[in-house]
Design a protein around this motif. Structure first.
Motif, short mmCIF file in Angstrom:
data_model
loop_
_atom_site.label_atom_id
_atom_site.label_comp_id
_atom_site.label_asym_id
_atom_site.label_seq_id
_atom_site.Cartn_x
_atom_site.Cartn_y
_atom_site.Cartn_z
N LYS A 58 0.79 -1.22 0.00
CA LYS A 58 0.00 0.00 0.00
C LYS A 58 0.83 1.28 0.00
O LYS A 58 0.28 2.36 -0.22
CB LYS A 58 -0.95 0.01 1.20
CG LYS A 58 -0.25 0.02 2.55
CD LYS A 58 -1.27 -0.03 3.69
CE LYS A 58 -0.59 -0.01 5.06
NZ LYS A 58 -1.58 -0.06 6.17
N SER A 59 2.15 1.16 0.24
CA SER A 59 2.99 2.35 0.26
C SER A 59 4.44 1.98 -0.02
O SER A 59 4.82 0.80 0.06
CB SER A 59 2.91 3.06 1.62
OG SER A 59 3.51 2.25 2.62
N LYS A 60 5.24 2.97 -0.33
CA LYS A 60 6.67 2.73 -0.54
C LYS A 60 7.31 2.22 0.74
O LYS A 60 8.19 1.35 0.70
CB LYS A 60 7.35 4.03 -1.00
CG LYS A 60 8.83 3.84 -1.32
CD LYS A 60 9.44 5.05 -2.00
CE LYS A 60 9.83 6.12 -1.02
NZ LYS A 60 10.71 7.15 -1.64
N GLU A 61 6.86 2.73 1.87
CA GLU A 61 7.42 2.29 3.15
C GLU A 61 7.16 0.80 3.38
O GLU A 61 8.04 0.06 3.83
CB GLU A 61 6.83 3.12 4.29
CG GLU A 61 7.32 4.55 4.36
CD GLU A 61 6.71 5.44 3.29
OE1 GLU A 61 5.71 5.03 2.65
OE2 GLU A 61 7.24 6.55 3.07
N ASP A 62 5.93 0.34 3.10
CA ASP A 62 5.60 -1.07 3.25
C ASP A 62 6.43 -1.93 2.31
O ASP A 62 6.90 -3.02 2.66
CB ASP A 62 4.11 -1.31 2.98
CG ASP A 62 3.24 -0.84 4.12
OD1 ASP A 62 3.78 -0.57 5.21
OD2 ASP A 62 2.01 -0.76 3.94
N ARG A 119 16.04 4.91 9.02
CA ARG A 119 16.09 4.08 10.22
C ARG A 119 14.78 4.18 11.01
O ARG A 119 14.24 3.17 11.48
CB ARG A 119 17.27 4.49 11.10
CG ARG A 119 18.60 3.92 10.67
CD ARG A 119 19.65 4.08 11.73
NE ARG A 119 19.98 5.48 11.95
CZ ARG A 119 20.90 6.15 11.26
NH1 ARG A 119 21.55 5.55 10.28
NH2 ARG A 119 21.16 7.41 11.53
N GLU A 120 14.28 5.40 11.16
CA GLU A 120 13.04 5.59 11.90
C GLU A 120 11.87 4.92 11.20
O GLU A 120 10.98 4.34 11.85
CB GLU A 120 12.77 7.08 12.07
CG GLU A 120 13.74 7.77 13.02
CD GLU A 120 13.57 9.27 13.06
OE1 GLU A 120 12.64 9.78 12.37
OE2 GLU A 120 14.34 9.96 13.76
N MET A 121 11.86 4.99 9.87
CA MET A 121 10.79 4.34 9.11
C MET A 121 10.82 2.83 9.33
O MET A 121 9.79 2.20 9.57
CB MET A 121 10.96 4.66 7.62
CG MET A 121 9.93 4.03 6.70
SD MET A 121 10.41 2.38 6.06
CE MET A 121 11.75 2.84 4.95
N LEU A 122 12.00 2.22 9.30
CA LEU A 122 12.11 0.78 9.49
C LEU A 122 11.81 0.39 10.93
O LEU A 122 11.24 -0.67 11.18
CB LEU A 122 13.51 0.31 9.09
CG LEU A 122 13.81 0.32 7.59
CD1 LEU A 122 15.29 0.02 7.33
CD2 LEU A 122 12.94 -0.68 6.84
N LEU A 126 7.19 -3.32 12.88
CA LEU A 126 7.42 -4.26 13.98
C LEU A 126 7.93 -5.61 13.49
O LEU A 126 8.72 -6.27 14.18
CB LEU A 126 6.14 -4.44 14.79
CG LEU A 126 5.62 -3.18 15.50
CD1 LEU A 126 4.38 -3.51 16.31
CD2 LEU A 126 6.70 -2.56 16.37
N THR A 127 7.50 -6.04 12.31
CA THR A 127 7.98 -7.31 11.76
C THR A 127 9.48 -7.21 11.46
O THR A 127 10.25 -8.12 11.78
CB THR A 127 7.22 -7.68 10.48
OG1 THR A 127 5.82 -7.75 10.78
CG2 THR A 127 7.68 -9.03 9.95
N ARG A 131 12.61 -9.32 13.26
CA ARG A 131 13.61 -10.10 12.51
C ARG A 131 15.03 -9.64 12.85
O ARG A 131 15.95 -10.47 12.98
CB ARG A 131 13.39 -9.95 11.00
CG ARG A 131 12.08 -10.50 10.48
CD ARG A 131 12.00 -12.01 10.54
NE ARG A 131 11.08 -12.52 9.56
CZ ARG A 131 9.75 -12.47 9.64
NH1 ARG A 131 9.18 -11.93 10.70
NH2 ARG A 131 8.99 -12.98 8.68
N VAL A 132 15.21 -8.33 13.00
CA VAL A 132 16.53 -7.80 13.35
C VAL A 132 16.98 -8.32 14.71
O VAL A 132 18.12 -8.76 14.89
CB VAL A 132 16.51 -6.25 13.35
CG1 VAL A 132 17.79 -5.70 13.99
CG2 VAL A 132 16.38 -5.72 11.93
N ILE A 133 16.06 -8.26 15.67
CA ILE A 133 16.40 -8.72 17.03
C ILE A 133 16.75 -10.20 17.02
O ILE A 133 17.72 -10.63 17.67
CB ILE A 133 15.21 -8.44 17.98
CG1 ILE A 133 15.04 -6.93 18.18
CG2 ILE A 133 15.43 -9.14 19.33
CD1 ILE A 133 13.80 -6.55 18.97
N LYS A 134 15.99 -10.99 16.28
CA LYS A 134 16.23 -12.43 16.23
C LYS A 134 17.58 -12.76 15.61
O LYS A 134 18.35 -13.56 16.15
CB LYS A 134 15.11 -13.11 15.43
CG LYS A 134 15.20 -14.63 15.39
CD LYS A 134 14.01 -15.22 14.65
CE LYS A 134 14.09 -16.74 14.61
NZ LYS A 134 12.92 -17.32 13.86
#
Length: 204
Positions: A58-62, A119-122, A126-127, A131-134
């Motif tokens: 739905k968006s460039k961010e997604d 960075r703030e956008m990413l 939450l998904t 993944r980053v934390i894992k």
């Protein structure tokens, strides 16, 4: 053909198109960056209409978030594929080699290192954060295990080693070597791994 089979085929076609969209997104991000990339760029590259693209994202961010999540998932799968007999250091080295090869092939944009806005956008995804934390947890355990085995310095903080390791995957030296040196991909990867794990001095 049953309704279920038709739906299954549609689902497969949907996933294939989504993969093509993410491939195009990754390629454009690697060449243009987040700010200059547009949804039109992605749609035009794979030959679909923008409304069709919006059916998937739905968006460039997604869209960018999904591309980065896929890269993290690829790294996790790669890590899990290494033989169990590999030492912790060997797994770290093999994963960095994979990342460098993917990057040299234009498939690994490092958006979090490009700007605070990205960075703030990413971080709002939450998904992606999960993944980053894992993945970070897995790599931190490998760093600590390699230190205990004496394969990495025990006098350095695990955080210093880990973040230095991440830095190697987005080191601009890789781009300069690819563009301006006469080194092959194999030679660039080999030397970057050496810099990461052996430093700039010759082994004694």
């Amino acid at each position: 053909m049953s309704i279920f089979s038709k739906l299954n085929f549609k689902d497969q076609a949907f996933r294939l198109r989504e993969d093509a969209i993410l491939d195009a997104t990754t390629s454009i991000l690697a060449s243009k960056g987040f700010d200059l990339m547009t949804m039109d760029d992605v749609a035009n590259l794979i030959g679909i209409s923008k409304p069709s693209l919006y059916k998937h994202f739905k968006s460039k961010e997604d869209l960018v978030g999904a591309a980065m999540i896929r890269l993290l998932d690829g790294a996790s799968l790669q890590l899990e594929s290494f033989p169990s007999e590999y030492s912790a250091k060997e797994k770290l080295s093999a994963l960095l080699e994979w990342a460098l090869r993917v990057r040299l092939d234009g498939g690994l944009p490092f958006l979090p290192s490009t700007s605070n806005a990205v960075r703030e956008m990413l971080m709002r995804n939450l998904t992606y954060v999960g993944r980053v934390i894992k993945l970070n947890s897995k790599l931190e355990k490998l760093v600590i295990a390699a230190q205990k085995a004496g394969d990495l310095s025990r006098t350095l903080s695990p955080d210093v080693i880990l973040f230095s390791y991440y830095a190697r995957s987005c080191d601009p030296a890789v781009d300069y070597l690819q563009k301006f040196s006469k080194m092959s991909t194999d030679e660039i990867v080999e030397n970057m791994l050496r810099v990461c794990f052996q430093g700039l001095e010759d082994a004694v």
